[in-house]
Scaffold this motif. Structure first.
Motif, PDB file in Angstrom:
ATOM      1  N   LEU A 129      14.701  -7.009   2.808  1.00  0.00           N
ATOM      2  CA  LEU A 129      13.501  -7.264   3.590  1.00  0.00           C
ATOM      3  C   LEU A 129      12.259  -6.885   2.801  1.00  0.00           C
ATOM      4  CD1 LEU A 129      15.608  -5.420   5.738  1.00  0.00           C
ATOM      5  CD2 LEU A 129      14.197  -6.773   7.272  1.00  0.00           C
ATOM      6  N   GLY A 130      11.137  -7.536   3.125  1.00  0.00           N
ATOM      7  CA  GLY A 130       9.857  -7.101   2.601  1.00  0.00           C
ATOM      8  C   GLY A 130       9.276  -6.031   3.499  1.00  0.00           C
ATOM      9  N   ASP A 131       8.410  -5.171   2.954  1.00  0.00           N
ATOM     10  CA  ASP A 131       7.842  -4.134   3.813  1.00  0.00           C
ATOM     11  C   ASP A 131       6.821  -4.704   4.797  1.00  0.00           C
ATOM     12  OD1 ASP A 131       6.080  -4.585   1.702  1.00  0.00           O
ATOM     13  OD2 ASP A 131       5.865  -2.479   1.153  1.00  0.00           O
ATOM     14  N   GLY A 132       6.038  -5.704   4.386  1.00  0.00           N
ATOM     15  CA  GLY A 132       5.143  -6.345   5.333  1.00  0.00           C
ATOM     16  C   GLY A 132       5.902  -7.015   6.471  1.00  0.00           C
ATOM     17  N   VAL A 151      14.744  -2.328   1.880  1.00  0.00           N
ATOM     18  CA  VAL A 151      13.331  -2.668   2.049  1.00  0.00           C
ATOM     19  C   VAL A 151      12.644  -2.638   0.688  1.00  0.00           C
ATOM     20  CG1 VAL A 151      11.152  -2.037   3.126  1.00  0.00           C
ATOM     21  CG2 VAL A 151      13.300  -1.730   4.387  1.00  0.00           C
ATOM     22  N   ASP A 152      12.096  -3.771   0.282  1.00  0.00           N
ATOM     23  CA  ASP A 152      11.313  -3.868  -0.953  1.00  0.00           C
ATOM     24  C   ASP A 152       9.939  -3.281  -0.654  1.00  0.00           C
ATOM     25  OD1 ASP A 152      10.113  -4.526  -3.320  1.00  0.00           O
ATOM     26  OD2 ASP A 152      10.205  -6.690  -3.034  1.00  0.00           O
ATOM     27  N   ARG A 153       9.813  -1.982  -0.890  1.00  0.00           N
ATOM     28  CA  ARG A 153       8.623  -1.240  -0.478  1.00  0.00           C
ATOM     29  C   ARG A 153       7.581  -1.253  -1.590  1.00  0.00           C
ATOM     30  NH1 ARG A 153       4.876  -0.028   2.683  1.00  0.00           N
ATOM     31  NH2 ARG A 153       4.716   2.023   3.679  1.00  0.00           N
ATOM     32  N   ASN A 154       6.954  -2.444  -1.801  1.00  0.00           N
ATOM     33  CA  ASN A 154       5.923  -2.528  -2.839  1.00  0.00           C
ATOM     34  C   ASN A 154       4.522  -2.247  -2.293  1.00  0.00           C
ATOM     35  OD1 ASN A 154       4.877  -5.041  -1.800  1.00  0.00           O
ATOM     36  ND2 ASN A 154       6.512  -6.132  -2.874  1.00  0.00           N
ATOM     37  N   GLY A 155       4.409  -2.050  -0.982  1.00  0.00           N
ATOM     38  CA  GLY A 155       3.153  -1.608  -0.394  1.00  0.00           C
ATOM     39  C   GLY A 155       2.095  -2.669  -0.205  1.00  0.00           C
ATOM     40  N   LEU A 156       2.427  -3.941  -0.550  1.00  0.00           N
ATOM     41  CA  LEU A 156       1.429  -5.002  -0.456  1.00  0.00           C
ATOM     42  C   LEU A 156       1.984  -6.208   0.288  1.00  0.00           C
ATOM     43  CD1 LEU A 156       0.030  -4.911  -4.107  1.00  0.00           C
ATOM     44  CD2 LEU A 156      -1.219  -4.237  -2.044  1.00  0.00           C
ATOM     45  N   GLN A 157       1.108  -6.905   0.959  1.00  0.00           N
ATOM     46  CA  GLN A 157       1.440  -8.191   1.567  1.00  0.00           C
ATOM     47  C   GLN A 157       0.293  -9.142   1.268  1.00  0.00           C
ATOM     48  OE1 GLN A 157       1.238  -5.829   5.438  1.00  0.00           O
ATOM     49  NE2 GLN A 157       0.909  -7.901   6.172  1.00  0.00           N
ATOM     50  N   SER A 205      -2.188 -10.185   2.771  1.00  0.00           N
ATOM     51  CA  SER A 205      -3.525  -9.791   3.209  1.00  0.00           C
ATOM     52  C   SER A 205      -3.995  -8.473   2.613  1.00  0.00           C
ATOM     53  CB  SER A 205      -3.562  -9.702   4.736  1.00  0.00           C
ATOM     54  OG  SER A 205      -2.545  -8.838   5.212  1.00  0.00           O
ATOM     55  N   GLY A 206      -3.140  -7.823   1.810  1.00  0.00           N
ATOM     56  CA  GLY A 206      -3.547  -6.577   1.180  1.00  0.00           C
ATOM     57  C   GLY A 206      -2.548  -5.457   1.391  1.00  0.00           C
ATOM     58  N   ASP A 207      -3.035  -4.239   1.450  1.00  0.00           N
ATOM     59  CA  ASP A 207      -2.187  -3.060   1.590  1.00  0.00           C
ATOM     60  C   ASP A 207      -1.484  -3.051   2.951  1.00  0.00           C
ATOM     61  OD1 ASP A 207      -1.691  -0.122   2.361  1.00  0.00           O
ATOM     62  OD2 ASP A 207      -2.149   0.004   0.226  1.00  0.00           O
ATOM     63  N   THR A 208      -0.180  -2.790   2.949  1.00  0.00           N
ATOM     64  CA  THR A 208       0.557  -2.797   4.221  1.00  0.00           C
ATOM     65  C   THR A 208       0.028  -1.743   5.184  1.00  0.00           C
ATOM     66  OG1 THR A 208       2.252  -1.321   3.311  1.00  0.00           O
ATOM     67  CG2 THR A 208       2.693  -3.681   3.202  1.00  0.00           C
ATOM     68  N   GLU A 209      -0.355  -0.584   4.657  1.00  0.00           N
ATOM     69  CA  GLU A 209      -0.795   0.498   5.538  1.00  0.00           C
ATOM     70  C   GLU A 209      -2.156   0.226   6.150  1.00  0.00           C
ATOM     71  OE1 GLU A 209       1.531   2.991   6.362  1.00  0.00           O
ATOM     72  OE2 GLU A 209       2.516   1.329   5.321  1.00  0.00           O
ATOM     73  N   GLU A 210      -2.957  -0.597   5.501  1.00  0.00           N
ATOM     74  CA  GLU A 210      -4.250  -0.970   6.074  1.00  0.00           C
ATOM     75  C   GLU A 210      -4.104  -2.126   7.054  1.00  0.00           C
ATOM     76  OE1 GLU A 210      -6.885  -1.784   2.855  1.00  0.00           O
ATOM     77  OE2 GLU A 210      -6.900   0.292   2.118  1.00  0.00           O
ATOM     78  N   THR A 211      -3.080  -2.953   6.851  1.00  0.00           N
ATOM     79  CA  THR A 211      -2.858  -4.095   7.740  1.00  0.00           C
ATOM     80  C   THR A 211      -2.233  -3.645   9.053  1.00  0.00           C
ATOM     81  OG1 THR A 211      -2.537  -5.524   5.815  1.00  0.00           O
ATOM     82  CG2 THR A 211      -1.761  -6.359   7.939  1.00  0.00           C
ATOM     83  N   MET A 212      -1.118  -2.931   8.964  1.00  0.00           N
ATOM     84  CA  MET A 212      -0.464  -2.350  10.134  1.00  0.00           C
ATOM     85  C   MET A 212       0.464  -1.251   9.622  1.00  0.00           C
ATOM     86  SD  MET A 212       1.956  -4.113  13.080  1.00  0.00           S
ATOM     87  CE  MET A 212       0.716  -5.343  13.501  1.00  0.00           C
ATOM     88  N   GLY A 213       0.052  -0.023   9.780  1.00  0.00           N
ATOM     89  CA  GLY A 213       0.742   1.099   9.169  1.00  0.00           C
ATOM     90  C   GLY A 213       2.214   1.192   9.524  1.00  0.00           C
ATOM     91  N   LEU A 214       3.037   1.496   8.526  1.00  0.00           N
ATOM     92  CA  LEU A 214       4.481   1.605   8.708  1.00  0.00           C
ATOM     93  C   LEU A 214       4.977   3.049   8.659  1.00  0.00           C
ATOM     94  CD1 LEU A 214       5.524  -1.298   6.313  1.00  0.00           C
ATOM     95  CD2 LEU A 214       5.578  -1.362   8.817  1.00  0.00           C
ATOM     96  N   GLU A 215       4.216   3.917   8.053  1.00  0.00           N
ATOM     97  CA  GLU A 215       4.662   5.300   7.897  1.00  0.00           C
ATOM     98  C   GLU A 215       4.500   6.101   9.201  1.00  0.00           C
ATOM     99  OE1 GLU A 215       6.294   6.248   5.445  1.00  0.00           O
ATOM    100  OE2 GLU A 215       5.862   4.689   3.964  1.00  0.00           O
ATOM    101  N   PRO A 216       5.392   7.089   9.419  1.00  0.00           N
ATOM    102  CA  PRO A 216       6.498   7.528   8.558  1.00  0.00           C
ATOM    103  C   PRO A 216       7.706   6.592   8.689  1.00  0.00           C
ATOM    104  CG  PRO A 216       6.441   8.870  10.537  1.00  0.00           C
ATOM    105  CD  PRO A 216       5.271   7.924  10.626  1.00  0.00           C
ATOM    106  N   LEU A 217       7.920   5.771   7.652  1.00  0.00           N
ATOM    107  CA  LEU A 217       8.896   4.690   7.737  1.00  0.00           C
ATOM    108  C   LEU A 217      10.323   5.194   7.874  1.00  0.00           C
ATOM    109  CD1 LEU A 217       9.337   1.682   7.778  1.00  0.00           C
ATOM    110  CD2 LEU A 217       9.245   1.667   5.271  1.00  0.00           C
TER     111      LEU A 217
END
Length: 274
Positions: A139-142, A168-174, A176-188
């Protein structure tokens, strides 16, 4: 797995991105070691018998990374590498998202959030059939922003599907940009644990860590396993590594030459648009 296998796969990815249609470069490059380790060291598969009934199952839920999957399947011997020259052309089986007409591709994916539910189905079917088949879902992280992922995670935990592994391919980007700025996943990790999963954190570019984690299934009897594989989007191309602009790329002839050189010889080209 050797560095040569990953290098060959990356070279094939950049070659497909030189097609007039381009391709999803960044997320394909970030998961190369994950897929190569699976196909070289972990999966019970036979490239000459891709539909063997006793095979393990690999589902690429982040289906926009299809060129990464095609590259690794070709490198592993499911079909000749030369066939990838047809990627993106009319009537080619090598489409932008995984096509089951390609040897080794199990299911069409790319409508994000569907891969893990499919994996739950495969794992349940294997249990009912009395098979010891394992099912791996990348899966992608986004993609984890899709609700269907968490419905499937809850179902897998409730059913104790301990032969199901999510990576999970946790590269931190999707896109639209950073995953945590788009919709935070942590604490994953805690999110997965709350659904009854065993959680492992690995370097997604370290074959030894990946092999060690993926070769032990089940990790915990009665619990599915998820690997949070920390990766870098666009890995192998220093001038766009870790940048959202690597998401989808159409390489010019010059850009292809420079990208291929970076992959094959480890060059560090100067920053320049592709």
């Amino acid at each position: 797995m050797s560095d040569d296998h990953a290098r060959t796969a990356r070279e094939l990815v950049v070659r497909m991105c030189a097609n007039p249609e381009g391709g999803h470069l960044g997320g394909s490059m970030s998961m190369v070691e994950i897929l190569v380790t699976l196909y070289r060291d972990v999966l019970r598969i036979d490239p000459k018998r891709p539909q063997a009934p006793d095979r393990d199952i690999l589902l690429l839920s982040k289906g926009h990374g299809a060129i990464g999957l095609y590259a690794v399947l070709a490198e592993r011997g499911f079909f000749p590498e030369e066939l990838l020259a047809g990627y993106g052309t009319p009537d080619s089986v090598f489409t932008a998202h995984p096509n089951p007409a390609v040897p080794g591709v199990e299911m069409p994916t790319g409508s994000l959030g569907h891969g893990l539910p499919l994996g739950v189905g495969f794992a349940l079917a294997a249990r009912l059939d009395g098979r010891d088949r394992r099912c791996f879902v990348v899966l992608g992280d986004g993609e984890l922003q899709e609700g269907s992922v968490w419905e499937a995670a809850m179902a897998a935990g409730a059913q104790g599907l301990d032969r199901l592994v999510a990576i999970v391919d946790r590269n931190g980007l999707q896109i639209s940009g950073d995953t945590e700025e788009t919709m935070g996943l942590e604490p994953l990790g805690d999110r997965w644990r709350s659904f009854g999963w065993t959680v492992l954190d690995v370097d997604g570019h370290d074959p030894d860590q990946l092999r060690s984690a993926l070769s032990r299934v089940p990790h915990t009897p009665g619990r599915p396993t998820v690997l949070l594989a920390r990766t870098v989007k666009g890995r192998g191309l220093p001038y766009i590594e870790g940048q959202a602009r690597s998401h989808y790329v159409r390489l010019t002839e010059r850009g292809h030459r420079r990208a291929r050189a970076a992959v094959l010889r480890g060059e560090r080209p100067r920053t320049e648009t592709t």
